[in-house]
Design a protein around this motif. Structure first.
Motif, PDB file in Angstrom:
ATOM      1  N   ARG A 183      -5.438  49.285  54.120  1.00  0.00           N
ATOM      2  CA  ARG A 183      -5.478  49.506  52.674  1.00  0.00           C
ATOM      3  C   ARG A 183      -6.537  48.640  52.003  1.00  0.00           C
ATOM      4  O   ARG A 183      -7.341  49.118  51.199  1.00  0.00           O
ATOM      5  CB  ARG A 183      -4.108  49.178  52.051  1.00  0.00           C
ATOM      6  N   ILE A 184      -6.523  47.354  52.346  1.00  0.00           N
ATOM      7  CA  ILE A 184      -7.459  46.410  51.716  1.00  0.00           C
ATOM      8  C   ILE A 184      -8.896  46.794  52.046  1.00  0.00           C
ATOM      9  O   ILE A 184      -9.776  46.805  51.181  1.00  0.00           O
ATOM     10  CB  ILE A 184      -7.152  44.971  52.195  1.00  0.00           C
ATOM     11  N   ASP A 185      -9.133  47.139  53.298  1.00  0.00           N
ATOM     12  CA  ASP A 185     -10.480  47.514  53.729  1.00  0.00           C
ATOM     13  C   ASP A 185     -10.962  48.779  53.035  1.00  0.00           C
ATOM     14  O   ASP A 185     -12.104  48.846  52.556  1.00  0.00           O
ATOM     15  CB  ASP A 185     -10.492  47.706  55.248  1.00  0.00           C
ATOM     16  N   LEU A 186     -10.100  49.783  52.954  1.00  0.00           N
ATOM     17  CA  LEU A 186     -10.484  51.053  52.350  1.00  0.00           C
ATOM     18  C   LEU A 186     -10.706  50.908  50.851  1.00  0.00           C
ATOM     19  O   LEU A 186     -11.666  51.460  50.290  1.00  0.00           O
ATOM     20  CB  LEU A 186      -9.398  52.099  52.618  1.00  0.00           C
ATOM     21  N   MET A 187      -9.862  50.146  50.183  1.00  0.00           N
ATOM     22  CA  MET A 187     -10.022  49.952  48.732  1.00  0.00           C
ATOM     23  C   MET A 187     -11.297  49.177  48.427  1.00  0.00           C
ATOM     24  O   MET A 187     -11.985  49.458  47.442  1.00  0.00           O
ATOM     25  CB  MET A 187      -8.793  49.247  48.158  1.00  0.00           C
ATOM     26  N   ALA A 188     -11.650  48.217  49.288  1.00  0.00           N
ATOM     27  CA  ALA A 188     -12.892  47.468  49.100  1.00  0.00           C
ATOM     28  C   ALA A 188     -14.097  48.391  49.255  1.00  0.00           C
ATOM     29  O   ALA A 188     -15.081  48.295  48.508  1.00  0.00           O
ATOM     30  CB  ALA A 188     -12.965  46.313  50.086  1.00  0.00           C
ATOM     31  N   GLU A 189     -14.037  49.304  50.215  1.00  0.00           N
ATOM     32  CA  GLU A 189     -15.139  50.242  50.433  1.00  0.00           C
ATOM     33  C   GLU A 189     -15.307  51.164  49.226  1.00  0.00           C
ATOM     34  O   GLU A 189     -16.425  51.459  48.800  1.00  0.00           O
ATOM     35  CB  GLU A 189     -14.883  51.064  51.699  1.00  0.00           C
ATOM     36  N   ILE A 190     -14.200  51.605  48.661  1.00  0.00           N
ATOM     37  CA  ILE A 190     -14.260  52.491  47.497  1.00  0.00           C
ATOM     38  C   ILE A 190     -14.812  51.759  46.286  1.00  0.00           C
ATOM     39  O   ILE A 190     -15.636  52.292  45.536  1.00  0.00           O
ATOM     40  CB  ILE A 190     -12.865  53.076  47.198  1.00  0.00           C
ATOM     41  N   ARG A 191     -14.392  50.527  46.084  1.00  0.00           N
ATOM     42  CA  ARG A 191     -14.916  49.766  44.936  1.00  0.00           C
ATOM     43  C   ARG A 191     -16.426  49.568  45.072  1.00  0.00           C
ATOM     44  O   ARG A 191     -17.157  49.620  44.081  1.00  0.00           O
ATOM     45  CB  ARG A 191     -14.195  48.421  44.830  1.00  0.00           C
TER      46      ARG A 191
END
Length: 288
Positions: free
Chosen positions: A73-81
């Motif tokens: 979750r943390i990795d994917l949300m960082a990529e989206i931001r």
């Protein structure tokens, strides 16, 4: 205009969201996910194709539904931001004077970490001098006009900065036929300058140059205008761009990209190594 990395990040996010949906147990259809989000199946399809990024709220609901662990979750949300960030790009001022396919190619190039280029009987664009550009585009000057062509040459020169820029210089793997160094495009003086420039740039640590000698037979006669662009994310399959003479066609399907890689690899196997390639060009330079 958005940051060029955004389009690649969106595509990566889309692939990851699709993989997470398919890996979830029980598996969810796009229609079921859309219903859970209060959106249509088409919207979920758009997310998974990289055409649009989900909001933070939509992403949380999707990841809850898929049972995704906290680290992912943390990795994917960082990529989206990161994909939502924006900045000015140098080619924005030229867009009105460029074919849309060329603008798209520049966007793909700018975020690439490596570009493999095969150009047949034409000196590849990263090496071209301004006078060589003018000589090669002699006919195009009558078709598109001298002023518009001058803009395109200025853009081509700025594209070359991808090799020497301070941040994220791309690695360039270049291959072309011996037929590219023999014609006196623009005359002997222009070609002397052009060949000397190739030899100079070939010394850069992030540039690999190969020439297909006439003795390579059919491989040396291949007329191909191909760019294959690879990106920092190892899961990104890359993009292949083929110049058809009337525009640029893009291949993003992994199978199509692999097919272009096989063609490039075939040419590499028939080409001289970098040292011998520079030696051949240096010999041609002395003959002028």
């Amino acid at each position: 205009m958005t940051k060029p990395q955004t389009s690649r990040t969106m595509a990566n996010v889309g692939r990851r969201l699709k993989a997470l949906r398919l890996e979830a147990r029980p598996r969810h259809t796009q229609a079921a996910v859309g219903m859970a989000l209060g959106k249509s199946q088409d919207m979920i399809s758009l997310f998974e194709k990289g055409g649009q990024l989900p909001t933070d709220g939509q992403l949380r609901k999707m990841l809850d539904l898929y049972g995704v662990d906290q680290a992912t979750r943390i990795d994917l949300m960082a990529e989206i931001r990161g994909a939502r960030e924006s900045e000015a790009v140098w080619w924005a001022e030229y867009v009105a004077d460029l074919p849309r396919s060329l603008v798209k190619l520049i966007e793909y190039e700018d975020s690439a970490s490596q570009i493999s280029i095969a150009t047949g009987s034409l000196i590849p664009w990263p090496f071209q001098t301004l006078e060589y550009m003018r000589g090669v585009d002699e006919f195009a000057a009558h078709e598109v006009g001298v002023e518009r062509l001058a803009v395109q040459h200025e853009v081509r020169a700025r594209r070359q900065e991808i090799i020497t820029r301070a941040e994220r210089p791309a690695s360039i793997d270049v291959l072309f036929s011996e037929a590219a160094i023999r014609p006196q495009v623009g005359g002997p003086e222009v070609m002397r300058e052009q060949l000397a420039r190739i030899v100079e740039i070939a010394q850069l640590p992030n540039v690999r140059l190969r020439v297909l000698p006439f003795s390579a037979g059919a491989a040396a006669a291949t007329q191909l205008f191909l760019n294959i662009m690879d990106y920092p994310n190892p899961k990104d399959p890359g993009v292949a761009a083929i110049d058809t003479g009337t525009g640029v066609v893009f291949a993003e399907d992994p199978k199509e990209v692999r097919a272009r890689r096989r063609m490039f690899d075939y040419l590499v196997r028939n080409a001289l190594d970098p040292d011998d390639s520079v030696g051949l060009i240096s010999a041609a330079l002395k003959e002028l």
